[in-house]
Design a protein around this motif. Structure first.
Motif, PDB file in Angstrom:
ATOM      1  N   ALA A  39      -4.556  -0.541   8.434  1.00 30.26           N
ATOM      2  CA  ALA A  39      -4.790  -0.460   6.985  1.00 30.26           C
ATOM      3  C   ALA A  39      -4.533  -1.800   6.307  1.00 30.26           C
ATOM      4  N   GLU A  40      -3.490  -2.506   6.711  1.00 27.78           N
ATOM      5  CA  GLU A  40      -3.140  -3.776   6.081  1.00 27.78           C
ATOM      6  C   GLU A  40      -4.107  -4.895   6.433  1.00 27.78           C
ATOM      7  N   SER A  41      -4.564  -4.905   7.688  1.00 28.88           N
ATOM      8  CA  SER A  41      -5.438  -5.996   8.111  1.00 28.88           C
ATOM      9  C   SER A  41      -6.902  -5.717   7.831  1.00 28.88           C
ATOM     10  N   GLY A  42      -7.220  -4.435   7.608  1.00 27.62           N
ATOM     11  CA  GLY A  42      -8.613  -4.085   7.397  1.00 27.62           C
ATOM     12  C   GLY A  42      -9.420  -4.204   8.670  1.00 27.62           C
ATOM     13  N   SER A  43      -8.731  -4.260   9.822  1.00 27.37           N
ATOM     14  CA  SER A  43      -9.417  -4.422  11.092  1.00 27.37           C
ATOM     15  C   SER A  43      -9.759  -3.073  11.702  1.00 27.37           C
ATOM     16  N   ARG A  76      -3.222   4.006  10.515  1.00 26.22           N
ATOM     17  CA  ARG A  76      -1.959   3.351  10.845  1.00 26.22           C
ATOM     18  C   ARG A  76      -1.797   2.067  10.053  1.00 26.22           C
ATOM     19  N   LYS A  77      -0.560   1.740   9.765  1.00 18.47           N
ATOM     20  CA  LYS A  77      -0.212   0.612   8.904  1.00 18.47           C
ATOM     21  C   LYS A  77      -0.872  -0.697   9.355  1.00 18.47           C
ATOM     22  N   GLU A  78      -0.821  -1.003  10.646  1.00 13.41           N
ATOM     23  CA  GLU A  78      -1.368  -2.283  11.104  1.00 13.41           C
ATOM     24  C   GLU A  78      -2.876  -2.383  10.928  1.00 13.41           C
ATOM     25  N   MET A 123       0.846  -1.175   0.000  1.00 17.30           N
ATOM     26  CA  MET A 123       0.000   0.000   0.000  1.00 17.30           C
ATOM     27  C   MET A 123       0.892   1.239   0.000  1.00 17.30           C
ATOM     28  N   THR A 124       0.715   2.095  -0.980  1.00 23.40           N
ATOM     29  CA  THR A 124       1.481   3.318  -1.067  1.00 23.40           C
ATOM     30  C   THR A 124       0.633   4.474  -0.552  1.00 23.40           C
TER      31      THR A 124
END
Length: 72
Positions: free
Chosen positions: A45-49, A41-43, A1-2
């Motif tokens: 955004a990446e998990s969609g949680s 935050r990255k964690e 993700m950029t």
């Protein structure tokens, strides 16, 4: 993700603070237009949680995942 600046769309951004106004946001700055903004935050955004998925067994959402308190 950029991640890119929401104002000038530059990808030259930096994290100013890992903690923003919400538990799932961090403070960012665009080096091109020198604008500050918040991003997911990255964690999260990446998990969609959402923060609700990070609840402790007692139902509370931890202030910080590292366990440290901002005033300590």
């Amino acid at each position: 993700m950029t991640l890119s600046c929401p104002f000038c769309e530059s990808e030259d951004v930096e994290v100013v603070s890992p903690w923003g106004g919400q538990i799932i946001t961090c403070q960012m700055r665009c080096r091109t237009c020198n604008t500050y903004f918040e991003a997911i935050r990255k964690e999260f955004a990446e998990s969609g949680s959402s923060p609700e998925s990070h609840r402790e067994p007692n139902g509370r959402i931890p202030l910080r995942e590292s366990g440290s308190m901002p005033w300590a």
